[in-house]
Design a protein around this motif. Structure first.
Motif, PDB file in Angstrom:
ATOM      1  N   THR A   8       0.819  -1.214   0.000  1.00 55.15           N
ATOM      2  CA  THR A   8       0.000   0.000   0.000  1.00 55.15           C
ATOM      3  C   THR A   8       0.857   1.270   0.000  1.00 55.15           C
ATOM      4  O   THR A   8       0.368   2.341  -0.284  1.00 55.15           O
ATOM      5  N   LEU A  35       2.516  11.689   5.679  1.00 53.01           N
ATOM      6  CA  LEU A  35       2.574  10.463   4.881  1.00 53.01           C
ATOM      7  C   LEU A  35       3.986  10.122   4.390  1.00 53.01           C
ATOM      8  O   LEU A  35       4.169   9.167   3.638  1.00 53.01           O
ATOM      9  N   THR A 222      -6.864  11.212   3.892  1.00 53.85           N
ATOM     10  CA  THR A 222      -7.755  10.073   3.614  1.00 53.85           C
ATOM     11  C   THR A 222      -7.793   9.782   2.115  1.00 53.85           C
ATOM     12  O   THR A 222      -7.707   8.626   1.689  1.00 53.85           O
ATOM     13  N   GLU A 225      -4.454   8.188   1.107  1.00 50.25           N
ATOM     14  CA  GLU A 225      -4.337   6.813   1.606  1.00 50.25           C
ATOM     15  C   GLU A 225      -5.212   5.856   0.793  1.00 50.25           C
ATOM     16  O   GLU A 225      -4.816   4.728   0.503  1.00 50.25           O
ATOM     17  N   GLU A 226      -6.393   6.311   0.421  1.00 51.76           N
ATOM     18  CA  GLU A 226      -7.265   5.484  -0.412  1.00 51.76           C
ATOM     19  C   GLU A 226      -6.628   5.229  -1.778  1.00 51.76           C
ATOM     20  O   GLU A 226      -6.697   4.111  -2.321  1.00 51.76           O
ATOM     21  N   ARG A 228      -3.384   5.283  -2.442  1.00 53.89           N
ATOM     22  CA  ARG A 228      -2.237   4.386  -2.264  1.00 53.89           C
ATOM     23  C   ARG A 228      -2.669   2.938  -2.084  1.00 53.89           C
ATOM     24  O   ARG A 228      -1.963   2.019  -2.451  1.00 53.89           O
TER      25      ARG A 228
END
Length: 231
Positions: A8, A35, A222, A225-226, A228
Motif C-alpha cells: 500500500t 505520509l 484520507t 491513503e485510499e 495508495r
C-alpha cells in the motif's frame, strides 16, 4: 517483500491546485509530512524567478524582455516538507520572494510562456524523481504540469474566507484590500493563455470555507491513503 514494506505504500504523485488563501501550502506540507512524501511549492518557483527579474532590473511590462532571460537564473527547490528551501543562483530567497513587490508582479511574469515552460520542466523533473512520492501544489499542476498525477485535488473557498486567512498571515493587512487583491490575482491567473488556473476534470474539489485546517488535512490524507491502497 518484508512484512514492514506493505504494497500500500507505493509512491504517489499528488497534485493540489487552487487559488491563494485556500490553505494549499499548509495542507500540502502537513499531508506530505504525515505520509512521508516529498513536497513542492510551485508558486515559490514562480516567485523566485520574479524576484530574480526584479533584482536584475528586467522590464516586467515587456514580455519579450522576460522571455529572453527566462533560462538564466538557477532555481533549486528543497522538497523536505519540514523545511522546504528555495535558492536562486545559490542565494536563499525564501524570505525575499514573499515581499509585496514580488507578489504584485508574479502573475505578469508567470504568464509568459517561456517562463512557464522553464518552470514546468523543473517541476516535472522534481516530481518524477521523488522516490517516496510527492505532494505538488500550485495552480496548473493537475491540468498542465502533471496531468497523469495519481490524485488531483482542487481546493476552493469563498473570497471572504480566503481574504481573512491571508490577512491573518500578513499580520494586520486590510481584509477588504486583501480580498480585492486576491480577486484580481484570480482573474489574471484564470484568464492567462498559457496554463491558466483551472480545475482538472478528474480532480476532487474540496471547499475549505467552513473547514478548519486540521479537517482539510484529514480529508486530503484520507484521499491519498485510499489512492495508495488502490481504491
Amino acid at each position: 517483500m518484508e512484512n514492514g514494506a506493505a504494497p500500500t505504500a507505493r509512491p504517489v504523485i499528488v497534485a493540489i491546485d487552487g487559488p491563494s488563501g485556500t490553505g494549499k501550502s499548509s495542507t500540502s506540507k502537513a499531508v506530505a509530512a504525515q505520509l512521508g512524501l516529498s513536497y513542492l511549492d510551485t508558486g515559490a518557483q514562480y516567485r523566485a524567478i520574479t524576484w530574480w527579474m526584479v533584482t536584475n532590473g528586467i522590464d516586467l511590462d515587456d514580455p519579450t524582455a522576460i522571455a529572453a532571460v527566462a533560462g538564466k537564473p538557477e532555481i533549486l527547490s528543497g522538497t523536505d516538507p519540514a523545511g522546504p528551501t528555495i535558492t536562486v543562483d545559490g542565494v536563499d530567497v525564501s524570505g525575499p520572494i514573499r515581499t509585496q513587490e514580488v507578489t504584485s508582479r508574479v502573475s505578469a511574469v508567470s504568464a509568459v510562456p517561456e517562463v512557464r515552460a522553464r518552470i514546468t520542466e523543473l517541476q516535472r523533473s522534481l516530481a518524477t524523481g521523488a522516490e517516496r512520492g510527492i505532494v505538488v501544489e500550485g495552480r496548473d499542476i493537475g491540468t498542465t504540469v502533471l496531468p497523469d498525477a495519481d490524485l488531483k485535488i482542487f481546493l476552493t473557498a469563498s473570497p471572504e474566507a480566503r481574504a481573512a486567512r491571508r490577512s491573518g498571515e500578513l499580520k494586520g493587512a486590510d481584509v477588504d484590500a486583501t480580498r480585492e487583491a486576491l480577486i484580481k490575482r484570480d482573474a489574471a491567473d484564470s484568464s492567462r493563455k498559457t496554463s491558466p488556473l483551472a480545475k482538472a476534470d478528474d480532480a476532487v474539489e474540496v471547499d475549505t470555507t467552513l473547514l478548519t485546517l486540521a479537517q482539510v488535512i484529514e480529508c486530503v490524507v484520507t484521499l491519498v491513503e485510499e489512492k495508495r491502497a488502490g481504491k
